[in-house]
Design a protein around this motif. Structure first.
Motif, PDB file in Angstrom:
ATOM      1  N   ALA A 131       0.819  -1.208   0.000  1.00 56.13           N
ATOM      2  CA  ALA A 131       0.000   0.000   0.000  1.00 56.13           C
ATOM      3  C   ALA A 131       0.853   1.259   0.000  1.00 56.13           C
ATOM      4  CB  ALA A 131      -0.920   0.001   1.217  1.00 56.13           C
ATOM      5  N   ASP A 132       0.411   2.257  -0.735  1.00 51.28           N
ATOM      6  CA  ASP A 132       1.091   3.556  -0.727  1.00 51.28           C
ATOM      7  C   ASP A 132       1.109   4.126   0.694  1.00 51.28           C
ATOM      8  OD1 ASP A 132       1.420   3.336  -3.425  1.00 51.28           O
ATOM      9  OD2 ASP A 132       0.059   4.963  -3.973  1.00 51.28           O
ATOM     10  N   GLY A 133       2.232   4.770   1.034  1.00 48.26           N
ATOM     11  CA  GLY A 133       2.354   5.419   2.336  1.00 48.26           C
ATOM     12  C   GLY A 133       2.466   4.483   3.507  1.00 48.26           C
ATOM     13  N   SER A 134       2.841   3.206   3.272  1.00 49.65           N
ATOM     14  CA  SER A 134       2.858   2.216   4.365  1.00 49.65           C
ATOM     15  C   SER A 134       4.258   1.808   4.815  1.00 49.65           C
ATOM     16  CB  SER A 134       2.095   0.964   3.936  1.00 49.65           C
ATOM     17  OG  SER A 134       2.767   0.311   2.859  1.00 49.65           O
ATOM     18  N   VAL A 135       5.297   2.180   4.070  1.00 53.19           N
ATOM     19  CA  VAL A 135       6.642   1.642   4.297  1.00 53.19           C
ATOM     20  C   VAL A 135       7.534   2.680   4.972  1.00 53.19           C
ATOM     21  CG1 VAL A 135       8.713   0.761   3.140  1.00 53.19           C
ATOM     22  CG2 VAL A 135       6.449   0.079   2.329  1.00 53.19           C
ATOM     23  N   ARG A 136       8.218   2.272   6.035  1.00 50.34           N
ATOM     24  CA  ARG A 136       9.139   3.201   6.710  1.00 50.34           C
ATOM     25  C   ARG A 136      10.579   3.024   6.256  1.00 50.34           C
ATOM     26  NH1 ARG A 136      11.775   0.881  11.569  1.00 50.34           N
ATOM     27  NH2 ARG A 136      10.823  -1.104  12.132  1.00 50.34           N
ATOM     28  N   PHE A 137      10.905   1.851   5.691  1.00 53.83           N
ATOM     29  CA  PHE A 137      12.291   1.582   5.294  1.00 53.83           C
ATOM     30  C   PHE A 137      12.263   0.670   4.082  1.00 53.83           C
ATOM     31  CE2 PHE A 137      16.445  -0.421   5.374  1.00 53.83           C
ATOM     32  CZ  PHE A 137      17.299   0.565   5.855  1.00 53.83           C
ATOM     33  N   ALA A 138      12.884   1.119   2.980  1.00 56.50           N
ATOM     34  CA  ALA A 138      12.908   0.346   1.743  1.00 56.50           C
ATOM     35  C   ALA A 138      14.334   0.203   1.244  1.00 56.50           C
ATOM     36  CB  ALA A 138      12.049   1.011   0.675  1.00 56.50           C
ATOM     37  N   HIS A 139      14.694  -1.008   0.850  1.00 58.23           N
ATOM     38  CA  HIS A 139      16.026  -1.304   0.319  1.00 58.23           C
ATOM     39  C   HIS A 139      15.868  -1.713  -1.134  1.00 58.23           C
ATOM     40  CE1 HIS A 139      19.752  -4.147   0.317  1.00 58.23           C
ATOM     41  NE2 HIS A 139      20.093  -2.937  -0.091  1.00 58.23           N
ATOM     42  N   ILE A 140      16.438  -0.930  -2.051  1.00 58.78           N
ATOM     43  CA  ILE A 140      16.342  -1.205  -3.483  1.00 58.78           C
ATOM     44  C   ILE A 140      17.646  -1.841  -3.958  1.00 58.78           C
ATOM     45  CG2 ILE A 140      16.049  -0.212  -5.784  1.00 58.78           C
ATOM     46  CD1 ILE A 140      14.400   2.005  -4.562  1.00 58.78           C
ATOM     47  N   ASP A 141      17.562  -3.100  -4.363  1.00 58.53           N
ATOM     48  CA  ASP A 141      18.742  -3.836  -4.816  1.00 58.53           C
ATOM     49  C   ASP A 141      18.321  -4.861  -5.857  1.00 58.53           C
ATOM     50  OD1 ASP A 141      21.294  -4.805  -5.069  1.00 58.53           O
ATOM     51  OD2 ASP A 141      21.273  -5.949  -3.204  1.00 58.53           O
ATOM     52  N   ALA A 142      17.490  -4.432  -6.795  1.00 62.95           N
ATOM     53  CA  ALA A 142      16.988  -5.333  -7.826  1.00 62.95           C
ATOM     54  C   ALA A 142      17.814  -5.162  -9.094  1.00 62.95           C
ATOM     55  CB  ALA A 142      15.506  -5.073  -8.065  1.00 62.95           C
ATOM     56  N   SER A 143      17.193  -4.766 -10.185  1.00 60.31           N
ATOM     57  CA  SER A 143      17.923  -4.596 -11.439  1.00 60.31           C
ATOM     58  C   SER A 143      18.953  -3.469 -11.335  1.00 60.31           C
ATOM     59  CB  SER A 143      16.929  -4.273 -12.562  1.00 60.31           C
ATOM     60  OG  SER A 143      17.607  -3.949 -13.757  1.00 60.31           O
ATOM     61  N   HIS A 144      20.008  -3.594 -12.136  1.00 62.82           N
ATOM     62  CA  HIS A 144      21.022  -2.543 -12.235  1.00 62.82           C
ATOM     63  C   HIS A 144      20.825  -1.676 -13.472  1.00 62.82           C
ATOM     64  CE1 HIS A 144      23.801  -5.388  -9.762  1.00 62.82           C
ATOM     65  NE2 HIS A 144      23.087  -4.610  -8.978  1.00 62.82           N
ATOM     66  N   LEU A 145      19.769  -1.913 -14.218  1.00 60.75           N
ATOM     67  CA  LEU A 145      19.520  -1.174 -15.453  1.00 60.75           C
ATOM     68  C   LEU A 145      18.787   0.131 -15.146  1.00 60.75           C
ATOM     69  CD1 LEU A 145      18.377  -4.208 -17.621  1.00 60.75           C
ATOM     70  CD2 LEU A 145      20.681  -3.271 -17.352  1.00 60.75           C
ATOM     71  N   TYR A 146      19.211   1.195 -15.812  1.00 60.54           N
ATOM     72  CA  TYR A 146      18.703   2.527 -15.490  1.00 60.54           C
ATOM     73  C   TYR A 146      17.169   2.590 -15.479  1.00 60.54           C
ATOM     74  CZ  TYR A 146      17.056   7.245 -16.240  1.00 60.54           C
ATOM     75  OH  TYR A 146      16.335   8.403 -16.149  1.00 60.54           O
ATOM     76  N   GLU A 147      16.535   2.100 -16.528  1.00 64.74           N
ATOM     77  CA  GLU A 147      15.078   2.222 -16.635  1.00 64.74           C
ATOM     78  C   GLU A 147      14.375   1.544 -15.465  1.00 64.74           C
ATOM     79  OE1 GLU A 147      17.088   1.067 -18.922  1.00 64.74           O
ATOM     80  OE2 GLU A 147      16.972   2.486 -20.602  1.00 64.74           O
ATOM     81  N   HIS A 148      14.888   0.394 -15.043  1.00 67.16           N
ATOM     82  CA  HIS A 148      14.254  -0.331 -13.951  1.00 67.16           C
ATOM     83  C   HIS A 148      14.509   0.351 -12.608  1.00 67.16           C
ATOM     84  CE1 HIS A 148      14.739  -4.088 -16.706  1.00 67.16           C
ATOM     85  NE2 HIS A 148      13.733  -3.329 -17.068  1.00 67.16           N
ATOM     86  N   VAL A 149      15.743   0.802 -12.377  1.00 66.55           N
ATOM     87  CA  VAL A 149      16.050   1.463 -11.110  1.00 66.55           C
ATOM     88  C   VAL A 149      15.251   2.758 -10.982  1.00 66.55           C
ATOM     89  CG1 VAL A 149      17.872   2.435  -9.658  1.00 66.55           C
ATOM     90  CG2 VAL A 149      18.359   0.451 -11.102  1.00 66.55           C
ATOM     91  N   HIS A 150      15.160   3.505 -12.066  1.00 67.89           N
ATOM     92  CA  HIS A 150      14.377   4.737 -12.056  1.00 67.89           C
ATOM     93  C   HIS A 150      12.925   4.437 -11.681  1.00 67.89           C
ATOM     94  CE1 HIS A 150      12.979   8.719 -13.121  1.00 67.89           C
ATOM     95  NE2 HIS A 150      12.138   8.219 -14.027  1.00 67.89           N
ATOM     96  N   GLY A 151      12.354   3.389 -12.262  1.00 64.77           N
ATOM     97  CA  GLY A 151      10.994   3.008 -11.922  1.00 64.77           C
ATOM     98  C   GLY A 151      10.863   2.549 -10.479  1.00 64.77           C
ATOM     99  N   ASP A 152      11.853   1.794  -9.975  1.00 68.12           N
ATOM    100  CA  ASP A 152      11.823   1.352  -8.580  1.00 68.12           C
ATOM    101  C   ASP A 152      11.841   2.535  -7.623  1.00 68.12           C
ATOM    102  OD1 ASP A 152      11.797  -1.248  -9.459  1.00 68.12           O
ATOM    103  OD2 ASP A 152      13.927  -1.619  -9.061  1.00 68.12           O
ATOM    104  N   ILE A 153      12.651   3.535  -7.937  1.00 68.11           N
ATOM    105  CA  ILE A 153      12.735   4.710  -7.073  1.00 68.11           C
ATOM    106  C   ILE A 153      11.395   5.436  -7.016  1.00 68.11           C
ATOM    107  CG2 ILE A 153      13.777   7.007  -6.849  1.00 68.11           C
ATOM    108  CD1 ILE A 153      16.368   5.790  -7.980  1.00 68.11           C
ATOM    109  N   LEU A 154      10.765   5.621  -8.160  1.00 66.93           N
ATOM    110  CA  LEU A 154       9.476   6.307  -8.185  1.00 66.93           C
ATOM    111  C   LEU A 154       8.399   5.499  -7.457  1.00 66.93           C
ATOM    112  CD1 LEU A 154       9.369   7.742 -11.826  1.00 66.93           C
ATOM    113  CD2 LEU A 154      10.122   8.846  -9.706  1.00 66.93           C
ATOM    114  N   ALA A 155       8.454   4.162  -7.603  1.00 68.63           N
ATOM    115  CA  ALA A 155       7.493   3.325  -6.886  1.00 68.63           C
ATOM    116  C   ALA A 155       7.681   3.449  -5.383  1.00 68.63           C
ATOM    117  CB  ALA A 155       7.646   1.870  -7.329  1.00 68.63           C
ATOM    118  N   VAL A 156       8.922   3.396  -4.936  1.00 70.18           N
ATOM    119  CA  VAL A 156       9.204   3.479  -3.506  1.00 70.18           C
ATOM    120  C   VAL A 156       8.814   4.851  -2.957  1.00 70.18           C
ATOM    121  CG1 VAL A 156      11.101   3.583  -1.829  1.00 70.18           C
ATOM    122  CG2 VAL A 156      10.924   1.653  -3.410  1.00 70.18           C
ATOM    123  N   ARG A 157       8.986   5.895  -3.740  1.00 73.60           N
ATOM    124  CA  ARG A 157       8.570   7.226  -3.280  1.00 73.60           C
ATOM    125  C   ARG A 157       7.095   7.220  -2.893  1.00 73.60           C
ATOM    126  NH1 ARG A 157       8.965  12.377  -7.254  1.00 73.60           N
ATOM    127  NH2 ARG A 157       7.481  11.071  -8.401  1.00 73.60           N
TER     128      ARG A 157
END
Length: 308
Positions: A131-157
């Protein structure tokens, strides 16, 4: 009827220490994960935990031991599933050829009684499960490809609480320029505030970074073996941290931690004990062994003492 193939496979080795789980989760980041999560709890900032990309579970095991009551831990990883584009499939085949969900689960259950919520899917679909607004701590360590990391960052935001913290792995590794590009683009264009960096990870927030920086600097001032400096980046302070000479933090893994509302295992009082006072090895055993084993050892010592 033929039994499922999984029933015939030999059990995987069970690690007994976090250091036995393969992965890249170094001392500085263990210390910082510990500090950020404890600081959030002390400040009353509640929320769930999230990891995008788990490999064999080393950082997930660490995170899972730091869940608060009622909090949820979600791990999202493709594991054995095929990626949907050729470049991502090639990266997985090259970097994670031995990666399997079974290995992750075996490692995690060596330290915890239950698994986290596992989403075996693309990280781009994590918002379908968290759910949006539910996470206090997120660790992003999935794809190393720019398009995917950019999308992961926006999702985590979208998923983070107002005081939530995001950690980005491999933001400065030479083989991952896409991670670096996506990370600093988020700083310059997407409102992500840097708090600190280590040799491998970037820590930031879309909330107010000043309380975090102030508290972190106060903690660092008293840490032995941890070096830090403050630089100015994009008009704001950024704390750079190295912990090459520091000790790893203790790992209060759930199966070896007394449940809430129960007493810790009894220990023989110092006055009634023969031999040297309780030393580091005995303290370590009490901290890490299951309570039932600890009670059995204490009972055996008492029986030996009674016969003397």
């Amino acid at each position: 009827m033929t039994a499922p193939l999984a029933d015939h496979r030999a059990p995987l080795p069970r690690p007994t220490r976090l250091s036995e789980v393969k992965g890249w989760f170094f001392t500085a980041d263990q210390l910082l994960f510990d500090w950020f999560l404890a600081h959030q709890q002390a400040a009353g900032h509640r929320g769930d935990l999230l990891e995008l990309g788990a490999y064999l579970g080393r950082s997930a095991i660490f995170l899972g031991a730091r869940l608060g009551d009622g909090e949820r831990f979600t791990v999202c990883d493709l594991f054995d599933s095929p990626a949907e584009d050729a470049s991502n499939t090639e990266e997985m085949a090259k970097s994670y050829a031995t990666l399997t969900r079974r290995a992750f689960e075996a490692n995690y259950l060596a330290f915890h009684d239950t698994l986290p919520d596992i989403v075996q899917d693309l990280s781009s679909r994590v918002r379908d499960h968290v759910a949006d607004g539910s996470v206090r701590f997120a660790h992003i360590d999935a794809s190393h490809l720019y398009e995917h990391v950019h999308g992961d960052i926006l999702a985590v935001r979208s998923l983070l609480t107002g005081t939530g913290v995001v950690v980005l792995d491999d933001f400065r590794a030479e083989h991952c320029p896409g991670v670096a590009a996506a990370t600093w683009q988020a700083v310059t264009n997407e409102g992500l505030h840097p708090v600190c960096i280590t040799g491998t990870k970037f820590y930031g927030t879309w909330g107010d970074p000043e309380p975090l920086r102030t508290a972190l600097l106060a903690w660092l001032a008293g840490r032995e073996g941890v070096w830090h400096e403050v630089q100015q980046v994009n008009g704001a302070p950024l704390i750079r941290i190295s912990a090459k000479d520091a000790r790893e933090p203790a790992h209060p893994v759930s199966r070896y931690r007394p449940a809430q509302g129960t007493r810790a295992p009894e220990h023989v009082p110092a006055a009634g004990r023969r031999g040297p006072a309780r030393g580091p090895l005995r303290r370590l055993a009490a901290d890490w062994l299951p309570p039932a084993v600890t009670r059995a050892l204490v009972a055996a010592r008492r029986q030996r003492a009674a016969r003397r």
